[in-house]
Design a protein around this motif. Structure first.
Motif, mmCIF file in Angstrom:
data_model
loop_
_atom_site.group_PDB
_atom_site.id
_atom_site.type_symbol
_atom_site.label_atom_id
_atom_site.label_comp_id
_atom_site.label_asym_id
_atom_site.label_seq_id
_atom_site.Cartn_x
_atom_site.Cartn_y
_atom_site.Cartn_z
ATOM 1 N N PRO A 1 0.796 -1.229 0.000
ATOM 2 C CA PRO A 1 0.000 0.000 0.000
ATOM 3 C C PRO A 1 0.829 1.281 0.000
ATOM 4 N N ARG A 2 2.119 1.195 0.360
ATOM 5 C CA ARG A 2 2.947 2.412 0.402
ATOM 6 C C ARG A 2 3.858 2.530 -0.811
ATOM 7 N N VAL A 3 3.635 1.744 -1.835
ATOM 8 C CA VAL A 3 4.567 1.724 -2.952
ATOM 9 C C VAL A 3 4.688 3.084 -3.640
ATOM 10 N N PRO B 1 -2.709 -2.030 -9.083
ATOM 11 C CA PRO B 1 -3.169 -0.846 -9.822
ATOM 12 C C PRO B 1 -2.249 0.359 -9.681
ATOM 13 N N VAL B 2 -1.674 0.558 -8.500
ATOM 14 C CA VAL B 2 -0.778 1.702 -8.309
ATOM 15 C C VAL B 2 0.486 1.531 -9.129
ATOM 16 N N VAL B 3 1.019 0.317 -9.159
ATOM 17 C CA VAL B 3 2.222 0.056 -9.953
ATOM 18 C C VAL B 3 1.933 0.257 -11.433
ATOM 19 N N ASP C 1 10.288 -4.914 1.094
ATOM 20 C CA ASP C 1 8.901 -4.718 1.493
ATOM 21 C C ASP C 1 8.593 -3.229 1.552
ATOM 22 N N PRO C 2 7.348 -2.867 1.465
ATOM 23 C CA PRO C 2 6.993 -1.448 1.380
ATOM 24 C C PRO C 2 7.295 -0.648 2.628
ATOM 25 N N ALA C 3 7.468 -1.295 3.763
ATOM 26 C CA ALA C 3 7.805 -0.576 4.990
ATOM 27 C C ALA C 3 9.303 -0.332 5.110
ATOM 28 N N LEU C 4 10.076 -0.795 4.147
ATOM 29 C CA LEU C 4 11.525 -0.599 4.094
ATOM 30 C C LEU C 4 12.275 -1.274 5.241
ATOM 31 N N GLU C 5 11.625 -2.211 5.928
ATOM 32 C CA GLU C 5 12.279 -2.827 7.086
ATOM 33 C C GLU C 5 13.365 -3.800 6.696
#
Length: 332
Positions: free
Chosen positions: A19-21, A44-46, A72-76
């Motif tokens: 969701p944060r991409v 869809p966002v990509v 991952d989108p959280a950059l962890e």
């Protein structure tokens, strides 16, 4: 979380977009990265990012081809960037002295620095906020005091960068407005050192503004010129055409002209500028010690001296000096 991207043009792969991409991609693009996304084409966002040519969608990427891989989108699970293969120099203009006028890009460069080579007029207080603290090398040019030759400053920048360090040349104002940044740039290029510039808020504009003086004003002044007052008009080293300056009918901004202001005023009057032209000198702009002296051109040097105007100071000459109405502070 801040992304540490190893320079403009770095290749970054975003895997498993969530969701944060969109935010992640825009952050990477702001940092100058080239972004690929590993995705099957159903997000869809990509798809939107790809349609706008912000990213390239890849199905089976070669991970070794990337400088950074985000898992991952959280950059962890961000993988560390590859070690730098060499140092670089960033010329950072710090503005007129108020730390609030240092740009965000300039502050970020300081945070990433291994060594900071600084002038006395830069907003030096921000250096205490850096963690970890870089090595600080002071190369200020104090009037009638400590002085580091420009040639030595150039050598320091090159030596530090060639040692593989990220070097920030931190100075007041803007590096390319009488800041000798061009000489530092050329020294780096001649030595094969990567060099970039982060513009600063030049005192030629900031000091008048902080004193409530616009350099242009509709129906009054339609332009301005900035000149160096480092040498007097009759000095053989002066390359300024003072007659042309006097005839511009524009605001004249003089930097580094405290000692030569009387002779500059005389030259402008001798070349036809009205001696009653409004003028103002602003010292220590943006600092608690800011001082402003106002008066007609013919008297501004004397008035400035009586007001204890000392370097660093900017003098503004032109009808825009009197263009703004004074504010009613509400005090009695």
């Amino acid at each position: 979380m801040r992304l540490d991207i190893p320079g403009t043009g770095a290749r970054v792969l975003v895997r498993d977009p969530g969701p944060r991409v969109a935010e992640i991609v825009h952050t990477l693009l702001d940092g100058g990265a080239v972004v690929d996304v590993q995705e099957s084409g159903t997000h869809p966002v990509v798809r939107d990012l790809a349609a706008r040519r912000l990213v390239t969608v890849v199905a089976a990427p070669d991970l070794t081809a990337y400088d950074v891989v985000l898992r991952d989108p959280a950059l962890e699970a961000q993988e560390p960037p590859r070690p730098s293969t060499g140092g670089r120099v960033v010329l950072v203009g710090g503005g007129p002295g108020d730390r609030g006028l240092l740009t965000l890009a300039g502050m970020q460069a300081l945070r990433e620095a291994d060594v900071v080579v600084c002038d006395r007029l830069a907003p030096l207080g921000v250096l205490d906020e850096l963690d970890p603290r870089p090595e600080i090398i002071h190369v200020g040019k104090i009037p009638s005091g400590a002085f580091t030759p420009q040639e030595r400053i150039n050598e320091i920048l090159v030596e530090q960068a060639q040692a593989g360090r990220n070097v920030v040349r931190f100075k007041g104002g803007d590096s390319f407005v009488f800041g000798r940044g061009g000489e530092e740039w050329n020294a780096c290029v001649d030595a094969g050192v990567s060099v970039t510039v982060i513009p600063g808020v030049t005192s030629s504009i900031a000091a008048p503004a902080l004193a409530g003086i616009p350099l242009t004003h509709r129906d009054v002044i339609q332009g301005f010129v900035v000149v160096s007052g480092h040498v007097a008009p009759d000095d053989p080293r002066s390359t300024v055409d003072w007659r042309a300056v006097a005839e511009t009918r524009m605001t004249v901004v003089v930097l580094m002209g405290v000692k030569t202001l009387a002779s500059i005023a005389d030259a402008l009057v001798a070349h036809g500028l009205d001696p009653e032209t409004p003028a103002a000198s602003v010292a220590d702009a943006g600092l608690p010690s800011q001082r402003v002296a106002r008066g007609p051109l013919r008297d501004i040097a004397r008035i400035g001296d009586e007001a204890d105007i000392r370097p660093p100071a900017v003098t503004v000459i032109g009808h825009s000096v009197a263009a703004l109405r004074p504010q009613d502070t509400g005090t009695s």
